[in-house]
Design an enzyme around this catalytic site. Structure first.
Site, PDB file in Angstrom:
ATOM      1  N   HIS B 412     -29.121  18.220 -31.289  1.00 45.11           N
ATOM      2  CA  HIS B 412     -27.707  17.889 -31.368  1.00 45.11           C
ATOM      3  C   HIS B 412     -27.211  17.467 -30.001  1.00 45.11           C
ATOM      4  CE1 HIS B 412     -23.258  19.012 -31.943  1.00 45.11           C
ATOM      5  NE2 HIS B 412     -23.497  17.920 -32.614  1.00 45.11           N
ATOM      6  N   HIS B 413     -26.687  16.240 -29.926  1.00 43.83           N
ATOM      7  CA  HIS B 413     -26.072  15.727 -28.707  1.00 43.83           C
ATOM      8  C   HIS B 413     -24.600  15.445 -28.961  1.00 43.83           C
ATOM      9  CE1 HIS B 413     -30.105  13.929 -26.991  1.00 43.83           C
ATOM     10  NE2 HIS B 413     -30.053  15.240 -26.897  1.00 43.83           N
ATOM     11  N   GLU B 414     -23.770  16.460 -28.870  1.00 46.01           N
ATOM     12  CA  GLU B 414     -22.333  16.190 -28.859  1.00 46.01           C
ATOM     13  C   GLU B 414     -22.018  15.630 -27.476  1.00 46.01           C
ATOM     14  OE1 GLU B 414     -19.764  16.179 -31.082  1.00 46.01           O
ATOM     15  OE2 GLU B 414     -18.748  15.281 -29.357  1.00 46.01           O
ATOM     16  N   GLU B 501     -21.853   9.511 -39.794  1.00 40.78           N
ATOM     17  CA  GLU B 501     -20.729  10.147 -40.470  1.00 40.78           C
ATOM     18  C   GLU B 501     -19.660   9.070 -40.626  1.00 40.78           C
ATOM     19  OE1 GLU B 501     -18.106  14.174 -39.908  1.00 40.78           O
ATOM     20  OE2 GLU B 501     -18.197  12.790 -38.226  1.00 40.78           O
ATOM     21  N   GLU B 507     -16.882  18.570 -43.500  1.00 47.89           N
ATOM     22  CA  GLU B 507     -16.254  19.524 -42.578  1.00 47.89           C
ATOM     23  C   GLU B 507     -14.768  19.673 -42.846  1.00 47.89           C
ATOM     24  OE1 GLU B 507     -17.362  17.768 -38.867  1.00 47.89           O
ATOM     25  OE2 GLU B 507     -15.709  16.346 -38.862  1.00 47.89           O
TER      26      GLU B 507
END
Lengths: 712, 712
Positions: B412-414, B501, B507
Site C-alpha cells: 500500500h502506497h498512500e 477506484e 468505503e
C-alpha cells in the site's frame, strides 16, 4: 495576599526580561533585543559604538494560524558562549574557529494559548546571526507563512552593491548606488535574463553588500537555507529600511512549516576592514556539520571542458540535429546532423588528451545527451533523459579512454529547469554515472521551473537542490549546480555540493561582457554564501578572432584571468578557454596548472568592493602559496606583503604581471612572468593594468635556484 | 486561362470536401462532418435515424499561438475501414472485435500560413470516437491550450446520471435529473469531499450517461487520456448543449502540447439497448495496444485486506502512535503507541492464514508504514517514505510467512496526494517491493496535490499516474490506484494498471452510505472507462454491531454484495469484509471463493441505469459461468436466460438469492442457496429484494449430481 505578591514578582521579573543585551567575544559588537509596544520583538546592533542596524522589528506573518508578530512577552532567556574549531572537507582554511555568544529568547503569546516562539541570536566577532525557531507544542504543528517580517533598519544611506530582487535568477550585473537611489535605478538594473521574475517592490538580493559613510562594511545574507524560500530584501528608500521578502510558491504561499521548525539564519557581517568581510566564516559556522560518514570521495577538481566553444567559436553546438522539435523516444540517429555538434567522441578525446597532458582532473562535456534541439523556451517537461548519448558520443569508449588517461569526464545534467523530470529520472541518471565512471555532475536550471508556477528560489526548489545533492552523495557523486538558488554555506552540511554558479559568470563575457569591477564585487556578494564555479581562465579575451563580425570582448587582461583562481574561491575550478589558446601562452598557462584549489589558509591582503581584491592562500598540505590580485577599470599598484610565509626560509616567487602596456580593452595579452627570491619580509609592489590582475606562485626553491635568481 | 480553370476545379473540389458523411459498419449510425460559416468545423451524429448529437462545433482555443477554432478549409479527407480482433491481457472477453469506418479530415488555416489540424473520426457499431491531431509542421511545434471547445449539442432534454464537475475528485454520489435541471441541483450534488475543487460553471463529469425520451442510451466519455488534462463537461441547460472543460494546471493553463500531438478520443457510445452500452468495447478499442513485451506476470487478483476494520470496527487505526505531528526521520519506535494499530505482524498473519485457507491470492495491508499520524490535511510533502515499517510490522518475517503459505501481501502506497514525494521515492519504493516479494501495490491520492496548485485530473497528474504504472512495469508490479483520475481504457496500453477506484466506492458505505441505485449506475458511468476496485463483499451490512452508537448501514442485502463480483467488472477483486464475518456465512462465502475475476466472455442479460443490472460471464479458460444481478431500492424479478451455455449439456447452477423476507434495511442477511440442474434452454426467474441481488455459479456437474439434483 500571597497570590498578589507572586504576580507582582512575576511582573518585575518579566519587565526585566523585556530587554536583553549581548556583546561579541571581542566586545566590538553590542546587540540589544527588546520588546516594543504591543509586544513586538525588535533588535539592534552596533559595531565599535557605531550603529549598524537601528531598532528593527522581527516577526513572521502567517496565513492559517495567528501571526507571530506581536502580543509577545519574554518568558525565558538563555545565554551561552561557544569557542571551538572544526575542519571543513574542502575550504579556504584547514581549521575554522567558531566563537560566539548566544542569546536564546523565548517569547510567549498569551492570547494564543501561550503559544511559544523562540529567536536565537549568535554574536560572533565578525557579526550577527539569528533565526526564528518554532518548537513543537500543543498549539502549533503545521502552519503556512504569508511573509517573514524581519527588518534591517539601516543607520545611514549606505553605498550598496546590488542586483534586483527576482524569484528566478541571480544572474544580474551589479549596480552600485546609494540605498536611497535603488528605486530609481531598479528598472535599468533589471536587464533581460532567461526566465526572470522580478519582484514588484523596490528590492535587492542577498548577499547584500554595503559600505557606510563612516567606513563600515556591512553584509546581509542568510545561512543554512533548508526547507524555506530564499530571502530577498524589500527596500524602503526613504526610511532606509530593508525588510525580508520571501519567494512564493505556485499558489502564492511562502513556506510550509511543521514544528519543530526554524527559519534559516539571517546574517549581518560587519567590519571596518573590507578584508575581514572576505575572511568571515560566520555563514559556514551557522550551518550544521555534515552527517556524511565517509567524505573521502569528495575531492577538489580542476577541469577543462567542451564548453567555451559553444559560446565563442560559433562552430559547435550542444545540439546534434537541425530540428527544433524532438522527443526523447525518437531515434536521434535519424535526425539531420547539423555537423557542428561539439560533444563528439573525437573532440572529447582531444580534450582528454589535453587534460591528461596538463594535469587536469576532469573534462566537462556539455551537449552529450539527446534533447538539446529544443531544450529551451517551451516549458517542456520531458526535455532530457540524462542517460541517452547522441549517436556521435560513445559513452563506453570514452569511459575506457578517459580511465586509461586517468582523467574523469564530468557529467552534465542540464534540466532546463524541469525539476520534476529530473527527479523522476534521478536514480537512473546517477546509476548511469556510476556505471560509466563519472564522479561529478554539473547541473543546470535554465528556464521556467516545472512544477509550473514554482520558482528557482522558492521552498520547493530549495528542497529540490538539496535532494539532488543528498541523493548524489548516496552514489558518491559531487554536484556543481548552475542557475540554482544562491548558496548559504550548505557546502558544510552537504560537502559534495562542491560549487555553484548562481551569479553572472564568465559565460556573460561572451554575451555582452562583464564590467571590469564585476569580479571585485562578487567576493563580497555571491561568494559570501559559498564557492563559485566562475569558470575563469580565458586567455583569448578578444573574441573577434572567432570571426563572423564578433566584436565581443572579455573585459579583463589575461593575467586578471589567472588571478581569479585565487580571488574567486572554489574547490572546483575550470580552465575555461579552448585548449589551443592555452598552448599559445605556455608560460602563463603554467600558473593554472600549478595553482591549488584547496587550502590550508587564506590571507586577505587588500580589498575594496567595486575596486580591487588581493588575496593569498596556502595550498592544502603543501608549502606552496598562491596570490591573486584584481582591479576594476582603474590601474593600480598592488601591495603584497609576504609576512604570511614561514620565517627563516627563502622562497621562489613566480610573478605573473600585466605588461607595462597592458590594458583589458587594448592589449589584454601583454604580460610578464619573472621569478624572484622572496622571504617573509618581502613586500611585492606590482602595477595592475586597467581591469588587470596579478598572480604569484611561491614555492620553496632549490639551493641553486635561490642562488641564481634575483632577490626581490 | 488554364490557370483559372485549375483554380475553379480546386474550388469545386474544395466545396465538395466541406461536408463528409460516414456510416457505421452496421449502418445504424450516420455521421456528418462539415465546415460551418467562417470555416468552423462541426459534426453531427444520428442512430437509427434518431438524432444523437445535433450539429456541434469543434475546436481548440490556444494561448500563445492562433487558435484552432475557425478559418479552416478542408484540404484532404481520407477514409478507411478496419475490422479485426485482439486479445486483452485480462478482461471481460477473451477476444475483442475492433470494427469501424474512419474519416480523417485535414483542415488548413490559410491565414495561419497553411497551418494544418486533423480530426480523426471512427464510427463503430457502438458509437463514435474522434480526436484532434496536430501534425508536426513548420508552423507548429509547441503550443499551450487555453480550452478545448468541443460541443456536444444534445437532441433533447435527456435524463442524465451525473456527478458535478470537479478538478480533484470523482467520489460524488450520483444525481439523476433532466439535463435542464442540472444547474438547480449542482449545489446539492456537490457534497463535501476531502480535497475537492468544483468547477464554477454548471458541469458534469464523464462518463456521462444519458437516456433520451425516445429510448436512446447515450454515453459521453474519453479514451486514451495521455499527456492531456481530463475532460469535464460544461452544461448549457437552456440550450441543452455540453461543452468540453479541461482541468487547468497551477498557472491556469490547460495543456502543454508538442507536435506530433493529439488529444484523447472523445467518445459517444449509443444504443437503444442499455446492455449494449455495458458491452461496448469502443473505449478499449481506441486505446493503443500495450508495448510491454512480457505480460506473463500480470495476473488477476482476488484479495482480502487489513482495511475494512479501519472503517467500521473502531478498534484499529492506520496510525501507530498517538501523536499528530511526526517526521519521517524520527524514531517511530519511540512514539506512544495508540494500541489500536491494525497492521501488526500478528494481525497480518491472521489474515494470511485466512487467505491461504480460502484460496485468496493476496492480503492488502494498509497502515504498515510510518507517517500515518499526521498524513492528511497538512499539505505535507514528505509524508510517507514507502520503505519504513512501523515497529510492530515485521517485513521480513511476514514475507517469509506469506511465501510459505503461497499468499502475496499487497503493498500500500498512500501518497496523501504528495505526488512529488512519491516520484522522488518511487525507485527505492518499488525496489523495496521486489526485495520483499510484493507484486502489486494499491496507491492512494487523498488530499491536495503536490506540486501545489496542480489537480488530480490535470495534465501533470495524468502523466504522473502513467509514469507510476510504467515504472511499476519495469519492476513487474501491478498497480491499483485510488483517488486517481477516472480511467479511459488505458488498462489496454498499461495492463499492469490493473484497476482503479476513482469513484465513490464501498468505503462510503461506512461514511454515510451509498444509495441502493448507486451500483446500478456505476457500470454505466465509472466502469465504462475501466475496471473498478469497488471492494465489495460486505456481509455484515448492519454496522451497529461494532458498537459506539454506530447507526451506519451498508445499503444492500448480503446477496447483492455477492452479485457485485460479476456486475462490477475488475480483474482485481477484494473480499472486503472482516474474515470473521465470512466464517459466519460459509455457504454464501463459497460464491466469493468460487467466482472468477478474469473472463472468456460476458453476456449482458438485463440492465437499466439507475434501476438494475444482470450480467453473466464465462470464467477465463474454464467451463464455469457466473451471474450477478442487482436492483435499486425496488424489489424486482430478474430473468436469467441461460442460452449462453453451450448446447447439449446439463449444468449445476448454484443460486444465491435474497430470502423471501429480505430487504437491505430490515433483513439484509436473509438469503437462500440452492442447487439446480440447468441447460441452455433454462430461464431462471428470481426475485431480488429491495436493494437486493442475485448470484449464480454454473458448472458442469458429475453424473451423480445431475441425477440427484432437482431440475430447474
Amino acid at each position: 495576599m500571597q497570590k498578589i505578591l507572586l504576580l507582582l514578582l512575576t511582573c518585575v521579573f518579566t519587565a526585566q526580561l523585556q530587554a536583553q543585551t549581548l556583546t561579541s567575544p571581542d566586545k566590538n559588537f553590542t546587540f540589544k533585543f527588546e520588546l516594543k509596544e504591543k509586544g513586538v520583538p525588535s533588535y539592534q546592533l552596533t559595531y565599535k559604538k557605531k550603529p549598524v542596524i537601528k531598532s528593527s522589528t522581527l516577526g513572521i506573518e502567517t496565513k492559517d494560524v495567528a501571526s507571530f508578530l506581536d502580543g509577545f512577552t519574554v518568558t525565558k532567556t538563555e545565554v551561552q558562549s561557544v569557542n571551538d574549531t572544526w575542519e571543513p572537507v574542502l575550504g579556504e582554511q584547514k581549521t575554522i574557529r567558531n566563537n560566539y555568544n548566544e542569546l536564546l529568547v523565548t517569547l510567549t503569546q498569551k492570547a494564543q494559548k501561550d503559544r511559544i516562539l523562540r529567536i536565537r541570536f549568535r554574536l560572533f566577532n565578525d557579526g550577527l546571526g539569528f533565526r526564528y525557531e518554532f518548537p513543537k507544542q500543543k498549539e502549533l504543528n503545521y502552519f503556512v507563512i504569508k511573509e517573514e517580517q524581519t527588518q534591517f533598519n539601516l543607520a545611514g544611506d549606505h553605498k550598496i552593491f546590488w542586483i534586483p530582487g527576482d524569484y528566478d535568477t541571480n544572474e544580474y550585473p551589479y549596480t552600485t548606488s546609494k540605498v536611497s537611489e535603488i528605486p530609481g535605478l531598479q528598472k535599468k538594473a533589471t536587464v533581460q535574463i532567461t526566465a526572470q521574475t522580478p519582484i514588484k517592490e523596490p528590492s535587492v538580493q542577498t548577499p547584500s553588500m554595503m559600505k557606510s559613510s563612516d567606513g563600515l562594511y556591512i553584509n546581509i545574507h542568510e545561512a543554512a537555507l533548508i526547507n524555506y524560500p530564499a530571502m530577498h530584501l524589500e527596500v524602503d528608500a526613504k526610511g532606509l529600511r530593508m525588510k525580508s521578502h520571501l519567494v512564493p510558491d505556485a499558489v502564492g504561499n511562502k513556506g510550509y512549516m511543521q514544528t519543530d521548525a526554524q527559519t534559516p539564519w539571517r546574517t549581518i557581517i560587519v567590519s571596518d576592514k573590507a578584508t575581514d568581510i572576505l575572511a568571515s566564516k560566520l555563514i559556514l559556522n551557522l550551518n550544521e556539520p555534515t552527517k556524511y560518514k565517509d567524505v573521502s570521495w569528495i575531492k577538489p577538481v580542476k577541469y577543462i571542458g567542451v564548453w567555451w566553444e559553444y559560446f565563442v567559436a560559433g562552430k559547435s553546438t550542444w545540439a546534434y540535429g537541425t530540428e527544433n522539435n524532438v522527443k526523447l523516444d525518437q531515434d536521434f540517429s535519424k535526425l539531420t546532423p547539423n555537423n557542428r555538434h561539439g560533444a563528439t567522441t573525437q573532440n572529447v578525446k582531444r580534450h582528454i588528451d589535453f587534460a591528461a597532458e596538463h594535469g587536469f582532473d576532469a573534462v566537462l562535456v556539455e551537449g552529450w545527451n539527446i534533447g538539446w534541439e529544443d531544450w529551451i523556451g517551451n516549458w517542456k517537461e520531458n526535455v532530457f533523459d540524462f542517460t541517452t548519448p547522441y549517436p556521435d558520443f560513445d559513452v563506453k569508449e570514452l569511459q575506457r579512454y578517459a580511465a586509461s588517461k586517468k582523467v574523469k569526464i564530468m557529467m552534465h545534467h542540464e534540466t532546463s529547469a524541469s525539476a520534476t523530470n529530473y527527479e523522476r529520472r534521478l536514480h537512473p541518471a546517477f546509476q548511469f554515472m556510476v556505471d560509466n565512471g563519472y564522479n561529478a555532475v554539473k547541473t543546470g536550471y535554465v528556464g521556467q521551473i516545472i512544477p509550473r508556477g514554482e520558482h528557482h528560489d522558492g521552498q520547493w526548489m530549495v528542497n529540490h537542490y538539496i535532494h539532488v545533492a543528498n541523493t548524489a552523495a548516496d552514489y558518491k557523486i559531487m554536484v556543481n549546480s548552475h542557475e540554482a538558488v544562491r548558496p548559504t554555506g550548505l557546502n558544510r552540511t552537504f560537502p559534495n555540493w562542491i560549487a555553484q554558479e548562481s551569479a553572472r559568470g564568465t559565460e556573460f563575457e561572451a554575451m555582452g561582457g562583464l564590467a571590469p569591477e564585476h569580479t571585485t564585487i562578487l567576493p563580497f556578494t555571491r561568494l559570501m554564501g559559498g564557492p563559485m564555479d566562475y569558470t575563469p581562465g580565458i586567455f583569448q579575451t578578444d573574441l573577434s578572432i572567432y570571426g563572423t563580425n564578433n566584436k565581443q570582448r572579455v573585459n579583463t587582461t589575461l593575467v586578471k584571468q589567472l588571478a581569479y583562481y585565487v580571488t574567486m574561491y572554489s574547490p572546483l575550478q575550470m580552465a575555461a578557454d579552448l585548449p589551443e589558446n592555452y598552448l599559445r601562452f605556455p608560460d602563463a598557462f603554467q600558473f593554472i596548472k600549478d595553482v591549488a584549489v584547496d587550502w590550508d589558509d587564506t590571507y586577505g591582503l587588500e580589498a575594496e568592493p567595486g575596486d580591487y581584491v588581493t588575496t593569498a592562500r596556502k595550498a592544502k598540505g603543501k608549502d606552496e602559496w598562491y596570490v591573486g590580485g584584481v582591479t576594476d577599470e582603474n590601474p593600480r599598484t598592488a601591495t603584497v606583503n609576504l609576512s604570511f610565509l614561514p620565517k627563516g626560509k627563502q622562497y621562489i616567487a613566480t610573478i605573473y604581471a600585466d605588461g607595462a602596456d597592458a590594458s583589458y580593452d587594448k592589449k589584454p595579452q601583454s604580460y610578464t612572468v619573472k621569478k624572484v627570491v622572496v622571504t617573509p619580509n618581502s613586500v611585492i609592489k606590482q602595477k595592475l593594468a586597467s581591469s588587470g590582475g596579478l598572480a604569484i606562485s611561491i614555492k620553496e626553491g632549490s639551493k641553486k635556484e635561490v642562488k641564481d635568481l634575483p632577490k626581490l
